[in-house]
Enzyme design. Structure first.
Site, PDB file in Angstrom:
ATOM      1  N   GLU A 112     124.586  29.413 -50.947  1.00  9.48           N
ATOM      2  CA  GLU A 112     125.286  29.514 -52.246  1.00  9.48           C
ATOM      3  C   GLU A 112     124.169  29.230 -53.251  1.00  9.48           C
ATOM      4  OE1 GLU A 112     126.968  25.295 -52.222  1.00  9.48           O
ATOM      5  OE2 GLU A 112     127.957  25.959 -50.337  1.00  9.48           O
ATOM      6  N   CYS A 125     119.647  27.825 -59.522  1.00 10.19           N
ATOM      7  CA  CYS A 125     119.317  27.206 -58.390  1.00 10.19           C
ATOM      8  C   CYS A 125     119.656  28.111 -56.842  1.00 10.19           C
ATOM      9  CB  CYS A 125     120.070  25.876 -58.238  1.00 10.19           C
ATOM     10  SG  CYS A 125     119.783  24.947 -56.769  1.00 10.19           S
ATOM     11  N   CYS A 132     119.896  23.885 -43.053  1.00  4.21           N
ATOM     12  CA  CYS A 132     118.921  23.225 -43.246  1.00  4.21           C
ATOM     13  C   CYS A 132     118.671  22.428 -41.898  1.00  4.21           C
ATOM     14  CB  CYS A 132     119.020  22.151 -44.232  1.00  4.21           C
ATOM     15  SG  CYS A 132     117.311  21.331 -44.852  1.00  4.21           S
ATOM     16  N   CYS A 136     119.176  15.253 -43.519  1.00  3.58           N
ATOM     17  CA  CYS A 136     119.328  14.087 -44.218  1.00  3.58           C
ATOM     18  C   CYS A 136     120.681  13.733 -44.562  1.00  3.58           C
ATOM     19  CB  CYS A 136     118.735  14.452 -45.740  1.00  3.58           C
ATOM     20  SG  CYS A 136     116.906  15.026 -46.074  1.00  3.58           S
ATOM     21  N   CYS A 139     123.260  14.636 -47.239  1.00  5.25           N
ATOM     22  CA  CYS A 139     123.365  15.898 -47.756  1.00  5.25           C
ATOM     23  C   CYS A 139     124.108  16.565 -46.982  1.00  5.25           C
ATOM     24  CB  CYS A 139     121.962  16.473 -47.840  1.00  5.25           C
ATOM     25  SG  CYS A 139     121.928  18.418 -48.228  1.00  5.25           S
ATOM     26  N   GLY A 187     118.705  24.697 -47.896  1.00  6.30           N
ATOM     27  CA  GLY A 187     117.453  24.847 -46.921  1.00  6.30           C
ATOM     28  C   GLY A 187     116.436  23.978 -47.668  1.00  6.30           C
ATOM     29  N   SER A 221     111.088  22.818 -54.389  1.00  2.00           N
ATOM     30  CA  SER A 221     111.384  21.448 -53.954  1.00  2.00           C
ATOM     31  C   SER A 221     111.221  21.428 -52.590  1.00  2.00           C
ATOM     32  CB  SER A 221     112.969  21.162 -54.213  1.00  2.00           C
ATOM     33  OG  SER A 221     113.333  19.789 -53.708  1.00  2.00           O
ATOM     34  N   SER A 244     111.289  15.475 -52.931  1.00  2.14           N
ATOM     35  CA  SER A 244     112.393  14.726 -52.884  1.00  2.14           C
ATOM     36  C   SER A 244     112.219  13.496 -52.050  1.00  2.14           C
ATOM     37  CB  SER A 244     113.449  15.602 -52.024  1.00  2.14           C
ATOM     38  OG  SER A 244     113.918  16.820 -52.851  1.00  2.14           O
ATOM     39  N   LEU A 245     111.926  12.503 -52.739  1.00  2.00           N
ATOM     40  CA  LEU A 245     111.285  10.939 -52.146  1.00  2.00           C
ATOM     41  C   LEU A 245     112.497  10.235 -51.917  1.00  2.00           C
ATOM     42  CD1 LEU A 245     108.649   9.870 -51.512  1.00  2.00           C
ATOM     43  CD2 LEU A 245     108.863   8.484 -53.596  1.00  2.00           C
ATOM     44  N   HIS A 246     113.443   9.892 -52.669  1.00  3.16           N
ATOM     45  CA  HIS A 246     114.726   9.058 -52.457  1.00  3.16           C
ATOM     46  C   HIS A 246     114.649   7.798 -52.021  1.00  3.16           C
ATOM     47  CE1 HIS A 246     116.496  12.964 -53.188  1.00  3.16           C
ATOM     48  NE2 HIS A 246     116.177  13.550 -52.075  1.00  3.16           N
ATOM     49  N   CYS A 367     124.969  21.028 -52.952  1.00  4.79           N
ATOM     50  CA  CYS A 367     124.703  22.256 -52.260  1.00  4.79           C
ATOM     51  C   CYS A 367     125.317  22.081 -51.008  1.00  4.79           C
ATOM     52  CB  CYS A 367     123.022  22.427 -51.950  1.00  4.79           C
ATOM     53  SG  CYS A 367     122.538  22.991 -53.650  1.00  4.79           S
TER      54      CYS A 367
END
Length: 375
Positions: A112, A125, A132, A136, A139, A187, A221, A244-246, A367
């Site tokens: 996408e 984007c 991926c 996570c 996601c 990804g 990213s 991307s810490l989160h 995504c």
């Protein structure tokens, strides 16, 4: 956490035996283009003409390349510009200023891209992998696993398509220019490093070797592949790095971002700081706001302390992302009041903080959602 997530392994390499996409102009350096011209029995300037059409005019239809001799036009273009992306669905939102496209690749893999027009810029984007391998749990793409890496040209072609859509007025607001690229689609870009860096070099190279974009308007990213973050700092391309810490603590991040079991919060943030120190480019910390999971006020304080421990010389800013939940998921966006308090606490710590403008929530904007529905 109260509910168990689907536990998937971390996958760094694509499955063996995958066929490679057809060779494309965007896979080739200038010297490699010359070699292809020789094998086609054509002068090198013919291939350069095709490159001008593709990168400079955003043209992929041989019928419009009238400066090429009719007798060999189709053959040259077929060799250099094979179709890499076949659109399956294109959905619009935000009064036509957001366009999300689901692409089918040559082997049936689905990816996408999302084109977003703002008042002062237009951003695409892009995806860098089909699926991926970072697993996570919140996601959609991560829960689907890794199918394969995308080629350099498959990545570039998403950008060319977006630039063409802007130039031809397919996006609400009339003809315009694509200005920004973010590697925040499907990804993990750092797990497909060679193709991603190759694509970036094509984007920033002047025509006819590339699209002539500004590296400063390209963001890569990563969930925190530390060795690749360090390598990116040596490339001499001043892109923006987004981590991307989160979560600011290892206990929670081990669950939200499994790569943290390989490289900790300290190691990932340290590599981001090194990137800023080396390149003098401000790093972005991406933080998906997840209700009752990572949005507590004390975690905002901890995040501020972690980032401030590396100094306050303007090396970092935090980009909070209201979670775009996937259907049936237990994960959902934070309450507005909790989001506001999180922002307040970070700013009080001296950390520049913004909340990302949400786009495309009514067209499965997160995504991987369109691809998940399709299969």
């Amino acid at each position: 956490m109260s509910e168990s997530s689907r536990n998937l392994p971390l996958v760094f390499e694509q499955p063996r035996g995958r066929k490679k996409p057809p060779r494309h102009l965007a896979d080739l350096s200038a010297d490699e283009r010359t070699a292809v011209a020789e094998t086609l029995g054509e002068p090198a300037f013919r291939v350069k003409q095709v490159a001008h059409h593709y990168y400079g005019r955003l043209e992929r239809d041989p019928a419009n390349m009238t400066d090429l001799p009719a007798a060999s036009r189709d053959r040259i273009v077929a060799e250099l510009l094979p179709t890499l992306l076949n659109p399956l669905r294109t959905l619009e939102a935000d009064k036509g200023t957001t366009r999300k496209t689901l692409w089918k690749l040559f082997d049936g893999a689905l990816v996408e891209s999302v084109l977003m027009r703002y008042a002062d810029r237009a951003t695409i984007c892009v995806s860098s992998q089909a699926g991926c391998g970072m697993a996570c749990p919140f996601c959609a793409t991560g829960q689907g696993g890794l199918e394969r890496n995308m080629s350099c040209a498959e990545i570039v072609d998403q950008v060319v398509d977006g630039a063409s859509a802007m130039a031809t007025g397919k996006v609400a607001g009339g003809p315009g220019r694509l200005s920004n690229v973010v590697f925040m689609g499907m990804g993990e870009p750092m797990a497909n490093y060679k193709a991603v860096i190759g694509a970036v070099r094509r984007m920033v190279a002047p025509t006819p070797d590339g699209l002539g974009m500004s590296a400063r308007n390209i963001t890569i990213s990563t969930v925190g592949l530390v060795p690749r973050m360090k390598q990116l700092a040596t490339e001499g391309i001043p892109v923006t790095l987004a981590l991307s810490l989160h979560a600011p603590d290892d206990e929670l991040r081990n669950e939200l971002v499994p790569i943290n079991t390989r490289w900790s919060v300290h190691e990932a943030v340290g590599a981001a700081w090194e990137y800023a120190e080396t390149t003098k480019r401000r790093v972005s910390i991406e933080y998906a706001m997840i209700k009752d999971i990572n949005d507590q006020a004390w975690r905002a304080d901890l995040l501020g302390d972690v980032l401030q421990s590396y100094g306050d010389w303007g090396w970092v800013h935090v980009n909070l992302i209201p979670l775009n939940p996937t259907p049936g998921s237990k994960w959902t966006a934070s309450r507005p009041e909790d989001e506001r308090e999180f922002v307040r606490r970070l700013i009080a710590k001296g950390i520049p903080t913004t909340v990302r403008d949400t786009r495309g929530s009514d067209i499965d904007g997160a995504c991987g959602q369109l691809a998940a529905v399709e299969v």
